[in-house]
Motif scaffolding. Structure first.
Motif, PDB file in Angstrom:
ATOM      1  N   ILE A  64       0.838  -1.200   0.000  1.00 32.51           N
ATOM      2  CA  ILE A  64       0.000   0.000   0.000  1.00 32.51           C
ATOM      3  C   ILE A  64       0.874   1.251   0.000  1.00 32.51           C
ATOM      4  O   ILE A  64       0.588   2.230  -0.704  1.00 32.51           O
ATOM      5  CB  ILE A  64      -0.952  -0.011   1.208  1.00 32.51           C
ATOM      6  N   ALA A  65       1.956   1.223   0.773  1.00 29.99           N
ATOM      7  CA  ALA A  65       2.872   2.367   0.790  1.00 29.99           C
ATOM      8  C   ALA A  65       3.441   2.611  -0.601  1.00 29.99           C
ATOM      9  O   ALA A  65       3.514   3.763  -1.069  1.00 29.99           O
ATOM     10  CB  ALA A  65       3.999   2.119   1.788  1.00 29.99           C
ATOM     11  N   ALA A  66       3.828   1.537  -1.281  1.00 29.50           N
ATOM     12  CA  ALA A  66       4.374   1.677  -2.636  1.00 29.50           C
ATOM     13  C   ALA A  66       3.342   2.276  -3.579  1.00 29.50           C
ATOM     14  O   ALA A  66       3.658   3.157  -4.393  1.00 29.50           O
ATOM     15  CB  ALA A  66       4.845   0.317  -3.150  1.00 29.50           C
ATOM     16  N   MET A  67       2.093   1.824  -3.474  1.00 26.58           N
ATOM     17  CA  MET A  67       1.049   2.326  -4.370  1.00 26.58           C
ATOM     18  C   MET A  67       0.721   3.789  -4.091  1.00 26.58           C
ATOM     19  O   MET A  67       0.507   4.571  -5.023  1.00 26.58           O
ATOM     20  CB  MET A  67      -0.201   1.452  -4.253  1.00 26.58           C
ATOM     21  N   GLN A 111       2.790  13.894 -14.919  1.00 26.54           N
ATOM     22  CA  GLN A 111       1.990  12.885 -15.602  1.00 26.54           C
ATOM     23  C   GLN A 111       2.816  11.748 -16.190  1.00 26.54           C
ATOM     24  O   GLN A 111       2.377  10.600 -16.199  1.00 26.54           O
ATOM     25  CB  GLN A 111       1.146  13.535 -16.710  1.00 26.54           C
ATOM     26  N   ASN A 112       4.014  12.050 -16.689  1.00 26.04           N
ATOM     27  CA  ASN A 112       4.807  10.949 -17.242  1.00 26.04           C
ATOM     28  C   ASN A 112       5.424  10.089 -16.147  1.00 26.04           C
ATOM     29  O   ASN A 112       6.162   9.146 -16.432  1.00 26.04           O
ATOM     30  CB  ASN A 112       5.874  11.446 -18.223  1.00 26.04           C
ATOM     31  N   GLY A 113       5.079  10.390 -14.889  1.00 25.75           N
ATOM     32  CA  GLY A 113       5.416   9.489 -13.799  1.00 25.75           C
ATOM     33  C   GLY A 113       4.676   8.169 -13.919  1.00 25.75           C
ATOM     34  O   GLY A 113       4.994   7.198 -13.223  1.00 25.75           O
ATOM     35  N   LEU A 114       3.696   8.113 -14.825  1.00 28.94           N
ATOM     36  CA  LEU A 114       2.990   6.856 -15.088  1.00 28.94           C
ATOM     37  C   LEU A 114       3.945   5.781 -15.602  1.00 28.94           C
ATOM     38  O   LEU A 114       3.658   4.587 -15.488  1.00 28.94           O
ATOM     39  CB  LEU A 114       1.869   7.086 -16.104  1.00 28.94           C
ATOM     40  N   VAL A 115       5.073   6.205 -16.166  1.00 26.91           N
ATOM     41  CA  VAL A 115       6.087   5.234 -16.593  1.00 26.91           C
ATOM     42  C   VAL A 115       6.552   4.420 -15.394  1.00 26.91           C
ATOM     43  O   VAL A 115       6.712   3.196 -15.477  1.00 26.91           O
ATOM     44  CB  VAL A 115       7.282   5.957 -17.248  1.00 26.91           C
ATOM     45  N   ALA A 116       6.758   5.084 -14.268  1.00 28.96           N
ATOM     46  CA  ALA A 116       7.185   4.391 -13.053  1.00 28.96           C
ATOM     47  C   ALA A 116       6.089   3.476 -12.532  1.00 28.96           C
ATOM     48  O   ALA A 116       6.366   2.379 -12.031  1.00 28.96           O
ATOM     49  CB  ALA A 116       7.587   5.406 -11.984  1.00 28.96           C
ATOM     50  N   VAL A 117       4.834   3.911 -12.646  1.00 27.41           N
ATOM     51  CA  VAL A 117       3.711   3.084 -12.198  1.00 27.41           C
ATOM     52  C   VAL A 117       3.667   1.781 -12.991  1.00 27.41           C
ATOM     53  O   VAL A 117       3.516   0.688 -12.428  1.00 27.41           O
ATOM     54  CB  VAL A 117       2.381   3.849 -12.356  1.00 27.41           C
ATOM     55  N   LEU A 118       3.810   1.885 -14.300  1.00 30.48           N
ATOM     56  CA  LEU A 118       3.780   0.696 -15.154  1.00 30.48           C
ATOM     57  C   LEU A 118       4.950  -0.235 -14.835  1.00 30.48           C
ATOM     58  O   LEU A 118       4.773  -1.459 -14.718  1.00 30.48           O
ATOM     59  CB  LEU A 118       3.820   1.121 -16.620  1.00 30.48           C
ATOM     60  N   MET A 119       6.143   0.327 -14.680  1.00 33.15           N
ATOM     61  CA  MET A 119       7.310  -0.504 -14.398  1.00 33.15           C
ATOM     62  C   MET A 119       7.194  -1.171 -13.035  1.00 33.15           C
ATOM     63  O   MET A 119       7.587  -2.332 -12.858  1.00 33.15           O
ATOM     64  CB  MET A 119       8.579   0.346 -14.471  1.00 33.15           C
ATOM     65  N   ALA A 120       6.642  -0.464 -12.061  1.00 35.69           N
ATOM     66  CA  ALA A 120       6.467  -1.054 -10.733  1.00 35.69           C
ATOM     67  C   ALA A 120       5.513  -2.244 -10.789  1.00 35.69           C
ATOM     68  O   ALA A 120       5.729  -3.261 -10.117  1.00 35.69           O
ATOM     69  CB  ALA A 120       5.947  -0.002  -9.759  1.00 35.69           C
ATOM     70  N   ALA A 121       4.463  -2.132 -11.587  1.00 38.92           N
ATOM     71  CA  ALA A 121       3.529  -3.248 -11.738  1.00 38.92           C
ATOM     72  C   ALA A 121       4.232  -4.453 -12.358  1.00 38.92           C
ATOM     73  O   ALA A 121       4.015  -5.603 -11.940  1.00 38.92           O
ATOM     74  CB  ALA A 121       2.344  -2.815 -12.603  1.00 38.92           C
TER      75      ALA A 121
END
Length: 334
Positions: free
Chosen positions: A27-30, A41-51
Motif C-alpha cells: 500500500i505504501a508503494a502504491m 503525468q509521465n510518472g505513469l512510466v514508473a507506475v507501469l514498471m512497478a507493476a
C-alpha cells in the motif's frame, strides 16, 4: 516518491510470508506511485514498471497469478491516483484545465518547430480555417528555439492569434504533422530532446536556483521577500564549480542507470529486480521527454540522476556477483 516506492518493492520478498507487513509495504508503494503520477503525468512510466516488477517478483506462483498481481497493482494505483486528485483539488478551484493547456503548448511548439526545420511544411488546415493564426505561426519561426518554448513570448502577436483556435483543429493539424511529415516533427523533437538531455549550454538550463523569486503579492502573502542573500550567492557560486563535470550530466547518469540495470538483471537477486525496475523506469521517464519536452530545465530529469545515484548506492552495499543470501524465487511463500 518513485525511488521510495521501488525501495518498498525491493523489500516485498522479505515480507511476503507476513501478510500484515506485506500489505503495508504494498500500500505504501502504491500511495507513493500514485502521488508521483500526480506530480508529473509521465510518472505513469514508473507506475507501469512497478507493476511489472511486482509481477516478476511473484513469478513463482505461475504466470497467471503473477499477471493478476501486476495488473491488480496497476489498476489499484491508477484508481488511487484519481482518488487523491479528487481529494487534493480545492472545491473553489473549478475544473482543472492544466492538462489540456499543456497539450496545446506542446502542439504549438511542435507545429512551429516543424516549420523551423522544414520551410516547405505548411499548416494547411489552419491556413484554411484561421489564416491570421497560420501567418502568426509562420512569423513565430523567427523566435523559435529548441532550447525552450518560452521564446515565443518575444512575439507579442503570436499568443493572441493561436490560442483562440479550437482544440480539435490544432489537434488535427498536429496529428497530420506526425503522420504525414514525420521528418520535420522528428527533427524538431530531436533538437528539443538534445537540449534537455545533453544540456549543451548548461547555464541556460537553470541547473541551480537560489533565493526567492515570484509574483510580489504571492511572495508577500507568504511573509517572504524577493531576492538573494549572500548565502544564496555563495551556494550558487559553489555549484558552478561542478558545471561541465559528470555531476551535472544526465548522459552520465543514464549510462550509470543502464549499467546498474544490466548488472542487476544478470545477478537476479529478488531485490535486484526492484532496483533494476527503478533504473529502467528512470530511463523510460527520460525517454518520454522526447515527445513532451518544451524546455531544457535541468530539474526535469532529476529523477534520472537520483535514481542512478540510488542504484550505485545499492550496489555499493553489496557489489558481489552472487549474493550469499541468494533466494530461489520458488522458496518465497505464496
Amino acid at each position: 516518491l518513485a525511488i521510495a516506492s521501488f525501495t518498498c518493492l525491493a523489500h516485498i520478498p522479505r515480507f511476503w510470508d507476513r501478510p500484515g507487513l506485506r500489505w503495508l509495504v504494498l500500500i505504501a508503494a502504491m500511495v507513493l506511485l500514485a502521488t508521483a503520477a500526480l506530480v508529473r503525468q509521465n510518472g505513469l512510466v514508473a507506475v507501469l514498471m512497478a507493476a511489472i516488477v511486482l509481477g516478476v517478483l511473484r513469478r513463482c506462483e505461475g504466470w497467471r497469478r503473477a499477471l493478476v498481481w501486476a495488473v491488480g497493482a496497476l489498476v489499484a494505483t491508477l484508481v488511487l491516483a484519481q482518488v487523491l486528485a479528487a481529494v487534493a483539488q480545492p472545491k473553489s478551484a473549478g475544473e482543472d484545465k492544466a492538462g489540456g493547456i499543456g497539450v496545446r503548448i506542446v502542439q504549438h511548439y511542435d507545429l512551429i518547430g516543424a516549420m523551423a526545420h522544414d520551410p516547405t511544411y505548411r499548416v494547411s488546415r489552419i491556413e484554411q480555417a484561421h489564416p491570421a493564426a497560420a501567418a502568426a505561426m509562420r512569423r513565430g519561426v523567427t523566435v523559435y528555439s529548441p532550447e525552450r518554448v518560452d521564446f515565443f513570448e518575444r512575439d507579442p502577436t503570436l499568443g493572441p492569434n493561436i490560442w483562440p483556435m479550437p482544440n480539435d483543429l490544432v489537434g488535427a493539424e498536429w496529428r497530420n504533422l506526425i503522420t504525414k511529415h514525420p521528418k520535420a516533427y522528428l527533427a524538431h523533437r530531436a533538437d528539443v530532446f538534445g537540449w534537455v538531455f545533453l544540456t549543451p549550454k548548461l547555464e541556460r538550463c537553470l541547473p541551480v536556483f537560489v533565493g526567492v523569486e515570484g509574483p510580489e503579492p504571492l511572495v508577500a502573502s507568504l511573509n517572504l521577500v524577493n531576492g538573494r542573500d549572500p548565502a544564496d550567492i555563495s551556494l550558487a557560486n559553489y555549484a558552478t564549480y561542478f558545471y561541465g563535470t559528470p555531476v551535472f550530466s544526465h548522459v552520465v547518469y543514464a549510462l550509470i542507470a543502464l549499467a546498474v540495470a544490466g548488472f542487476l538483471l544478470w545477478r537476479r537477486d529478488e531485490a535486484d529486480y526492484a532496483i533494476a525496475g527503478l533504473m529502467l523506469s528512470a530511463l523510460g521517464f527520460t525517454a518520454s521527454f522526447f515527445v513532451i519536452s518544451i524546455a531544457c530545465d535541468y530539474r526535469y530529469l532529476y529523477f534520472l540522476d537520483l535514481a542512478a545515484m540510488t542504484g550505485l548506492f545499492y550496489l555499493a552495499l553489496d557489489p558481489s556477483l552472487r549474493r550469499s543470501s541468494d533466494t530461489d524465487p520458488r522458496s518465497i511463500p505464496a
